[in-house]
Design a protein around this motif. Sequence first.
Motif, mmCIF file in Angstrom:
data_model
loop_
_atom_site.group_PDB
_atom_site.id
_atom_site.type_symbol
_atom_site.label_atom_id
_atom_site.label_comp_id
_atom_site.label_asym_id
_atom_site.label_seq_id
_atom_site.Cartn_x
_atom_site.Cartn_y
_atom_site.Cartn_z
ATOM 1 N N PRO A 64 -7.636 10.663 -13.391
ATOM 2 C CA PRO A 64 -8.554 10.008 -12.461
ATOM 3 C C PRO A 64 -7.785 9.084 -11.517
ATOM 4 C CG PRO A 64 -9.317 9.801 -14.742
ATOM 5 C CD PRO A 64 -7.940 10.393 -14.807
ATOM 6 N N VAL A 65 -8.142 9.115 -10.227
ATOM 7 C CA VAL A 65 -7.441 8.284 -9.239
ATOM 8 C C VAL A 65 -7.917 6.835 -9.387
ATOM 9 C CG1 VAL A 65 -7.070 7.895 -6.764
ATOM 10 C CG2 VAL A 65 -7.339 10.236 -7.645
ATOM 11 N N LEU A 66 -6.966 5.911 -9.484
ATOM 12 C CA LEU A 66 -7.299 4.484 -9.572
ATOM 13 C C LEU A 66 -6.848 3.828 -8.269
ATOM 14 C CD1 LEU A 66 -5.984 3.881 -13.205
ATOM 15 C CD2 LEU A 66 -8.350 4.313 -12.486
ATOM 16 N N THR A 67 -7.626 2.879 -7.767
ATOM 17 C CA THR A 67 -7.319 2.267 -6.469
ATOM 18 C C THR A 67 -7.403 0.753 -6.537
ATOM 19 O OG1 THR A 67 -8.269 4.187 -5.345
ATOM 20 C CG2 THR A 67 -8.006 2.209 -4.025
ATOM 21 N N LEU A 68 -6.429 0.090 -5.953
ATOM 22 C CA LEU A 68 -6.466 -1.362 -5.754
ATOM 23 C C LEU A 68 -6.389 -1.624 -4.255
ATOM 24 C CD1 LEU A 68 -3.906 -2.826 -8.347
ATOM 25 C CD2 LEU A 68 -6.330 -3.437 -8.184
ATOM 26 N N ASP A 69 -7.125 -2.632 -3.806
ATOM 27 C CA ASP A 69 -6.970 -3.108 -2.429
ATOM 28 C C ASP A 69 -5.701 -3.966 -2.418
ATOM 29 O OD1 ASP A 69 -7.159 -4.595 -0.057
ATOM 30 O OD2 ASP A 69 -9.337 -4.406 -0.067
ATOM 31 N N VAL A 70 -4.777 -3.713 -1.492
ATOM 32 C CA VAL A 70 -3.520 -4.489 -1.535
ATOM 33 C C VAL A 70 -3.781 -5.995 -1.377
ATOM 34 C CG1 VAL A 70 -1.924 -2.661 -0.850
ATOM 35 C CG2 VAL A 70 -2.975 -4.110 0.912
ATOM 36 N N ALA A 71 -4.895 -6.346 -0.728
ATOM 37 C CA ALA A 71 -5.206 -7.773 -0.549
ATOM 38 C C ALA A 71 -5.401 -8.472 -1.897
ATOM 39 C CB ALA A 71 -6.453 -7.916 0.313
ATOM 40 N N ASP A 72 -5.654 -7.695 -2.951
ATOM 41 C CA ASP A 72 -5.861 -8.283 -4.285
ATOM 42 C C ASP A 72 -4.569 -8.328 -5.109
ATOM 43 O OD1 ASP A 72 -8.541 -8.613 -3.720
ATOM 44 O OD2 ASP A 72 -9.069 -6.601 -4.439
ATOM 45 N N ILE A 73 -3.445 -7.940 -4.519
ATOM 46 C CA ILE A 73 -2.172 -7.922 -5.250
ATOM 47 C C ILE A 73 -1.248 -8.988 -4.648
ATOM 48 C CG2 ILE A 73 -0.298 -6.461 -6.110
ATOM 49 C CD1 ILE A 73 -1.918 -4.010 -5.220
ATOM 50 N N PRO A 74 -0.676 -9.868 -5.485
ATOM 51 C CA PRO A 74 0.184 -10.930 -4.936
ATOM 52 C C PRO A 74 1.285 -10.380 -4.023
ATOM 53 C CG PRO A 74 -0.211 -11.300 -7.270
ATOM 54 C CD PRO A 74 -0.826 -9.957 -6.947
#
Length: 288
Positions: free
Chosen positions: A51-61
């Motif tokens: 399954p593809v997992l996604t993070l918004d880069v704005a939520d990563i330090p």
Amino acid sequence: MENAVHEAFALAESAASVIRAAFPAQHDMLVVLGSGWAESVPALEAMSTSPVLTLDVADIPGFKKPTALGHGGALKSIRIGTTPVLLLTGRTHLYEGRGVHAVVHGVRTAFALGCRTVLLTNGAGCLRTDWNVGTPVVIRDHINLTAHSPLTGDNAPAPLAGRFVDLTDAYNESLRALVRTVEPGINEAVYLGLHGPHFETPAEIRMAATWGAEMVGMSTVLETIAARHLGMNVLALSLATNLASGLSGNKLSGEEVIQVGKDSSKKVGDLLGRVLIAFDQQKGTLAL
Ligand code: HPA
């Protein structure tokens, strides 16, 4: 915190811990999608065996949504065959003014997460009038004319390597050979990396041609240096989005670069997919 280099590595560690909490797999490879390549995301997602997992880069330090046209702002976890791959759908360029460490933050974060191979992609101007616009090429070497290095400052914290990094074979020969097996006859180029964001003058392009440059762009070289400092294997692919300044009689525009990227999205997505499958199948036999 001792200095900017140590701070940059500490920030990559904090980014890695946020990503680890969201993406449990241990990833082997980072793919960075540059201009003309971000349209490949749906095709790559469709190939994922997990399954593809996604993070918004704005939520990563340490990450910020790119301001460059045609760049996405997501980090995705996909799996190609048995290989977990991190997909960064856009990059930070030096010309965005966030400094050299922000430009290479994705590479350092991927290293902190266990990635040992990075596939960098970009859209670039082409100095070879005998090559076709809209066609991908493999980068075989680069000229870094950004006047920056991600290794400026104190040595990186132990046990990372010192600053005098060998770039003799910056672009891994066995990964380049892998691309030639999936795309026989693909051209290989010397890539000139400039600061930008303005395009070059015709005089600059004539000068670059005498130096042996065949593609010109505003990315990739600093990420490659950061990756080689960490001992990561680098493969880099450019999409020729335009003939370089003065070579076609046309004026250059960011919109044209984006449009050629859109028109080539099927071709580059298909190539990326085949390269990743070949990597998955042959990684045990590559000289990495
Ligand atoms: N020059 C610099 N960067 C680029 C170009 C170019 O002609 N095309 C796409 N990125």
